[in-house]
Design an enzyme around this catalytic site. Sequence first.
Site, short mmCIF file in Angstrom:
data_model
loop_
_atom_site.label_atom_id
_atom_site.label_comp_id
_atom_site.label_asym_id
_atom_site.label_seq_id
_atom_site.Cartn_x
_atom_site.Cartn_y
_atom_site.Cartn_z
N HIS A 92 -4.01 -13.57 0.63
CA HIS A 92 -2.78 -12.77 0.62
C HIS A 92 -1.80 -13.41 -0.35
O HIS A 92 -0.94 -14.20 0.02
CB HIS A 92 -2.20 -12.65 2.03
CG HIS A 92 -3.01 -11.73 2.90
ND1 HIS A 92 -2.59 -11.25 4.10
CD2 HIS A 92 -4.22 -11.16 2.70
CE1 HIS A 92 -3.51 -10.45 4.61
NE2 HIS A 92 -4.51 -10.39 3.79
N ASP A 100 -12.31 -8.36 0.20
CA ASP A 100 -11.50 -7.83 1.30
C ASP A 100 -11.61 -6.31 1.31
O ASP A 100 -11.19 -5.65 0.35
CB ASP A 100 -10.04 -8.25 1.11
CG ASP A 100 -9.18 -8.02 2.35
OD1 ASP A 100 -9.71 -7.59 3.38
OD2 ASP A 100 -7.96 -8.29 2.26
N GLU A 126 -9.24 0.18 3.46
CA GLU A 126 -8.88 -0.84 2.45
C GLU A 126 -9.96 -1.00 1.40
O GLU A 126 -11.15 -1.03 1.71
CB GLU A 126 -8.67 -2.20 3.14
CG GLU A 126 -8.34 -3.32 2.15
CD GLU A 126 -8.08 -4.67 2.82
OE1 GLU A 126 -8.58 -4.88 3.94
OE2 GLU A 126 -7.39 -5.50 2.21
CO CO Z 1 -6.48 -7.15 3.07
#
Ligand code: CO
Length: 303
Positions: free
Chosen positions: A167, A99, A288
């Site tokens: 998540h 991610d 990110e």
């Molecule tokens: Co993320």
Amino acid sequence: MEKKDDYDYGTIKEVGKASYEALLHGKGLVKAGAGLLGIAEAVEGYIKDRGFELAFPVNISINQSAAHYTPTFDDRSVVPENGLVKLDVGARKGHYLGDCAITVDLSGNYGKLVEASQIALETAIGMVRAGRKVNEIGREIERVARSAGFVPIRNLGGHGVEQHELHADVFIPNYDNGDTTELEEGQVIAIEPFITNGEGLVREGEIVEIFQKTGDAAVRSGETRSVSAFVEENYLTYPFAGRWLNREMKGLSDFAIRRALAELSHAGALETFPVLVEKKGGMVAQSEKEMIVEKDSCTVITT
Ligand code: CO
């Protein structure tokens, strides 16, 4: 590093590297006038050509859109002339998930906003170690955002990344939310400051193109049952794009696919991920990275 015995840190590093390389490949494709569908398919193809699966559909979210836009199979939209483009990309190997995200500013007007998200991310990464409280990280992200004249988006944040679950458990806020949960050695996390010149909140928009199987439901329609079985077999419990079904379920019309997805989400078998839009229409930048928490620091893996 104290490692969890059942966790393969070599594989998660491979996945991180593949995700980051795909992100850079995608960055090179973000040009004014370029079709979003072409960019998404190219980045997803790049990941698959390297022998990885997708952790989630490539997200290409523009301007006030913060996250969760992925093109439809017949998407005609293009990167706008002055677009502020967020690319969010993740490769997957087995149940190990990547991610990472960057923002490309084609206008030249949002350099400070993009830079604030990058500095916030680097500042946060510099704080990561076992025992670090997540609200301390959030406090620094907000401080960086405000010192540049912006605000963080409070209802989006970083997260633990576990096998099977993108998540997972720990939430890493983009402001001091008072959560004193401590990071643990060996934990894999993603930190993602979203910074805006708007209100600092996102709301759900109309468009939904990302789905995830979350359960089973008794549905009558044979077409819906075959979509459900196809998703379970091919995308497992990871997020997928409606357009993947258009491409891969050859016999089904777009109408039948949409009807099946609607029926399955209505029945509680699918979770939907609507596009997330800044509440006051502010522009949004996101940066990110994913990392492994170490005793005194961290190892960034999306690099
Ligand atoms: Co993320």
